[in-house]
Design an enzyme around this catalytic site. Structure first.
Site, mmCIF file in Angstrom:
data_model
loop_
_atom_site.group_PDB
_atom_site.id
_atom_site.type_symbol
_atom_site.label_atom_id
_atom_site.label_comp_id
_atom_site.label_asym_id
_atom_site.label_seq_id
_atom_site.Cartn_x
_atom_site.Cartn_y
_atom_site.Cartn_z
ATOM 1 N N GLY A 360 -35.936 -25.412 9.499
ATOM 2 C CA GLY A 360 -36.655 -24.147 9.450
ATOM 3 C C GLY A 360 -38.152 -24.372 9.435
ATOM 4 O O GLY A 360 -38.633 -25.500 9.286
ATOM 5 N N PRO A 361 -38.930 -23.308 9.572
ATOM 6 C CA PRO A 361 -40.390 -23.425 9.589
ATOM 7 C C PRO A 361 -40.929 -23.893 8.247
ATOM 8 O O PRO A 361 -40.224 -23.854 7.225
ATOM 9 C CB PRO A 361 -40.846 -21.983 9.896
ATOM 10 C CG PRO A 361 -39.639 -21.264 10.374
ATOM 11 C CD PRO A 361 -38.464 -21.931 9.762
ATOM 12 N N GLY A 363 -42.679 -23.853 4.686
ATOM 13 C CA GLY A 363 -42.902 -22.849 3.659
ATOM 14 C C GLY A 363 -41.754 -21.898 3.401
ATOM 15 O O GLY A 363 -41.914 -20.946 2.635
ATOM 16 N N GLY A 365 -38.879 -22.808 1.962
ATOM 17 C CA GLY A 365 -38.173 -23.194 0.748
ATOM 18 C C GLY A 365 -37.119 -24.248 0.933
ATOM 19 O O GLY A 365 -36.173 -24.322 0.153
ATOM 20 N N SER A 683 -37.221 -19.973 28.027
ATOM 21 C CA SER A 683 -36.961 -18.604 27.603
ATOM 22 C C SER A 683 -38.014 -17.612 28.087
ATOM 23 O O SER A 683 -37.855 -16.412 27.877
ATOM 24 C CB SER A 683 -36.885 -18.543 26.072
ATOM 25 O OG SER A 683 -38.119 -18.930 25.493
ATOM 26 N N LYS A 726 -37.689 -14.881 16.778
ATOM 27 C CA LYS A 726 -38.342 -14.020 17.778
ATOM 28 C C LYS A 726 -38.300 -12.557 17.365
ATOM 29 O O LYS A 726 -39.272 -11.817 17.546
ATOM 30 C CB LYS A 726 -37.671 -14.231 19.132
ATOM 31 C CG LYS A 726 -37.882 -15.628 19.711
ATOM 32 C CD LYS A 726 -37.117 -15.830 20.999
ATOM 33 C CE LYS A 726 -37.364 -17.236 21.562
ATOM 34 N NZ LYS A 726 -36.601 -17.499 22.803
#
Length: 787
Positions: A360-361, A363, A365, A683, A726
């Site tokens: 995941g990105p 920050g 957690g 995409s 997105k």
């Protein structure tokens, strides 16, 4: 005691003496110290009578100072007061002789002393073959026990031989056993002689077994001590001989301490042999030599590793879920997986720990979630940072061929945890490097393979260590850069970014209270309104996670802390103006879609390691010869998507109302703004097609529509990734409609309901469906004003 001391007929009325820590049996003589007021009064009154008799009972709880009749056992012993010795003011030593069992029938009061009407139990002589056999067995067992007990007296053995009455024999033996008062009281209350003998016999046999085990342990300890003393003497002699010969200056105390640590560490046999071999070499070395230091470091590492030390798992599913919910908002999928793991471990204790990978990105957690997993499972937590690691020795360790060698990060983490079953997080596994010295990702293959990590061998330790009990959790920002063999060994759990509403809840429930605590503030001194939190989210952060949001909250807390430290009486409700005053001008300018409908401009949706974002596509034409110009720092895949979109438009020129040779006299230029940012991926095919088609057909594209999807030359719209990210980006930017591939319909389940309700999501499977969904509804609308 003869019956003549009691009146004939009615049951006797006796004063009652409660005992704290002892039980008086018939036919036994015991001294008792008397110091409580009621008891002293009882003894003083008894001394004034001829042949004084009293009732003796035992308290339920010894700590009760002045017991009532409800706080003593109802069955006791009628006793004769043989002797009274005054010790000092208010205290006596009384010698009591038990006569017969009795039961309290009717309490008659407690003032000045306890008195009650009692029922006597006379024990008639019993002649029975079974009782005689039990008595003989009991006598022999008791004789053996009394011979072994250090507290038993010779008088007890003599009396044991002279007592012939079976009931009295059992009472005598029970009174001398080192058992609890509850056990003695149970025997006292057993009126049947046969049952009484069996109970006492059982206790005697149990005490004999306890003494036997104690003697065996004592013998073993003595033998070990003898062996240790002999070894110590021999070592002292060897030390003295070497000192006389001047052969070595080794610190024997240090080697002996290492030897003891090795003996207590529980090493496997091969590691123990290696340690002992190094100790023998150290005994012949000079302590100042580098080789001695290398050997000592190696032995210390072996002794410090948790070969057999583990922490017990807290296998409570409800507690685990509570801990996870306390520490993190949302993240239902990772929480569900952790709860499943704990449930499986509870049902099957020998199960292997899973290898999880949180993607995941920044920050969102990932690392803190792993820390919560350790707290929920009751395990130690160890973090191993892999970002920028390019040397295989960082994982497998260095070989012991030079000074400064050390184990790899996995073994070092286990030593730090002091447990062989910690939760070990492999942070930033997608940022591993490699160089000619080795590939660290290849070394991790053995670590993360449950089938072979039970024999992981670090080059420095050079002995297999069992990693199967370790719960490995890897974190990464993007899946694509994780080496495929590693990815195949892990269970990937996607952790996408948060919606503004989720960020507000996280800030309110987690971030703000933590920052107030860390800055020494309370909610009475500083509180944040929801509007202020929204301003920090929208104007001062641009992220998928909440790390920057927490930093902005910390900045506001610091400003208030300065004012409080200067002596001001501060009580502030932080609102948007106060936040703007502290943080200054807005630092994050969000990308917004076009405000006016115009041909040649389309809004795409892109996935980045930091979450979703808008991708603007601009197309224009100019006189030329049919060339396609591409700018905006495009990658190869994105350039191919642009070429495919241009070719599809040319192939469908007639269907779009264009001349077949329209490209013969124009050139097309496609540009993606923010040219300093690299862009790539397939995409963007749909927004590229919309920009080209709207430019050439002069069709105005709605500014509140964003799209994503890969197109083919046959006109199909293919599946893309990062749907939730997105959709989050579109929602934050105020987009009203999203075009997504029909094949991504199952991925919409991960999109929060808040977004699905706030944005119209259109699913397309063919390129022909797109223009009707993105064009301005009224083709006769007035031209858009220039920005």
């Amino acid at each position: 005691m003869s019956d003549s001391i009691f009146p004939a007929g009615a049951e006797p009325i006796l004063p009652i003496l409660p005992l704290r820590n002892s039980v008086l049996f018939p036919a036994t003589v015991v001294p008792v110290n008397v110091g409580r007021a009621r008891s002293v009064r009882l003894i003083e009154e008894a001394c004034g009578r001829e042949r004084p008799a009293i009732g003796v009972v035992t308290q339920h709880k010894p700590e009760v100072e002045d017991p009532t009749f409800e706080q003593v056992y109802q069955t006791g012993t009628i006793a004769r007061v043989l002797k009274v010795i005054r010790l000092n003011s208010g205290q006596y030593s009384v010698v009591l002789q038990g006569v017969s069992r009795m039961r309290i029938e009717e309490p008659l009061g407690r003032h000045p002393t306890m008195r009650a009407r009692v029922q006597r139990f006379r024990e008639a002589p019993t002649v029975d073959v079974e009782i005689e056999a039990l008595s003989a067995h009991l006598r022999e067992s008791a004789r053996k026990l009394l011979n072994d007990l250090p507290t038993a007296s010779r008088e007890s053995l003599h009396i044991l031989d002279n007592v012939r009455e079976p009931g009295a024999l059992a009472d005598l033996i029970e009174s001398n056993l080192p058992v609890s008062n509850e056990s003695k009281q149970e025997v006292l209350e057993t009126l049947d002689v046969r049952d009484r003998i069996r109970k006492v016999l059982d206790q005697v046999q149990r005490q004999n077994e306890v003494l036997r085990v104690k003697q065996e342990i004592s013998t073993m300890v003595e033998e070990e001590m003898s062996s240790s003393q002999r070894e110590y003497l021999l070592r002292q002699q060897v030390k003295a001989i070497r000192r006389e010969l001047g052969e070595t200056d080794v610190d024997e105390d240090e080697i002996e301490a290492l030897r003891e640590r090795i003996a207590l560490s529980g090493l496997p046999s091969d590691a123990e042999q290696s340690a002992k071999r190094e100790l023998r070499r150290m005994s012949n070395m000079n302590t100042a030599s580098s080789e001695y230091q290398v050997a000592r470091s190696y032995v210390e590492w072996l002794a410090d590793l948790p070969w057999k030390k583990s922490t017990p798992d807290r296998l409570d599913v409800t507690q685990a879920r509570t801990v996870l919910d306390e520490d993190h908002f949302g993240l239902e999928k990772p929480k569900k997986r952790i709860v499943e793991y704990i449930a499986v471990r509870k049902l099957r204790r020998d199960g292997r720990a899973p290898i999880l990978c949180f993607v995941g990105p920044p920050g969102v957690g990932k690392t803190s979630l792993a820390r919560s997993i350790a707290r929920a499972a009751g395990r130690q937590f160890v973090r191993v940072s892999l970002g920028g690691v390019y040397d295989e020795a960082e994982i497998r360790g260095h070989r012991r061929t030079y000074v400064g060698a050390f184990p790899g990060r996995i073994i070092s983490g286990l030593k730090k945890a002091s447990s062989n079953n910690p939760v070990m997080i492999l942070d930033e596994i997608d940022k591993l490097g490699r160089d000619p010295r080795g590939d660290p990702s290849s070394a991790l293959l053995e670590v993360l393979d449950p089938e072979q990590n039970n024999q992981f061998t670090d080059h420095y330790i050079d002995a297999p260590f069992d990693l199967s009990k370790v719960m490995f959790i890897a974190t990464a920002n993007q899946r694509s850069t994780i080496p495929s063999p590693l990815l195949d060994r892990m269970e990937v759990i996607e952790i996408p970014g948060y919606t503004p509403r989720e960020k507000r809840s996280i800030a309110r429930d987690f971030l703000v209270p933590r920052q107030l605590h860390e800055h020494g503030l309370s909610i009475e001194r500083l509180d944040f309104s929801d509007e202020a939190i929204d301003v920090m989210i929208e104007s001062y952060t641009h992220e998928a996670g909440v790390r920057k949001l927490e930093q902005q909250a910390a900045a506001v807390c610091r400003a208030v802390a300065v004012r409080l430290a200067n002596g001001e009486d501060v009580s502030i409700m932080a609102d948007p103006p106060f936040v703007a005053e502290v943080l200054g001008a807005a630092k994050a300018k969000r990308q917004k879609p076009e405000r006016a409908a115009r041909p040649g401009v389309a809004t795409g949706l892109a996935w980045t390691p930091a979450g979703g974002d808008l991708l603007f596509v601009e197309a224009t034409r100019m006189p030329g010869t049919g060339k396609l110009h591409l700018t905006g720092n495009m990658g190869d895949v994105l350039k191919e998507s642009a070429a495919a979109a241009f070719t599809f438009v040319r192939a469908r020129a007639v269907d779009l109302g264009l001349a077949e040779d329209f490209v013969s006299h124009i050139d097309i230029h496609i540009h993606l703004p923010a040219g300093a940012t690299p862009k790539d991926g397939a995409s963007a095919g749909v927004p590229l097609y919309v920009a080209l088609a709207s430019l050439l057909t002069e069709l105005k594209v709605r500014p509140d529509v964003a799209m994503s999807g890969e197109i083919t030359l046959r006109g199909n719209v293919l599946k893309v990734g990062g749907i939730k990210e997105k959709c989050l980006a579109a929602y934050r930017a105020g987009v009203k409609r999203i075009l997504l591939p029909k094949r991504n319909e199952p991925d919409l389940e991960e999109v929060p309901e808040e977004i699905r309700e706030g944005i119209e999501i259109c699913l397309v499977s063919r390129v022909d469906e797109i223009l009707g969904l993105v064009s301005v509804p009224d083709p006769t609308s007035a031209p858009a004003a220039a920005e």
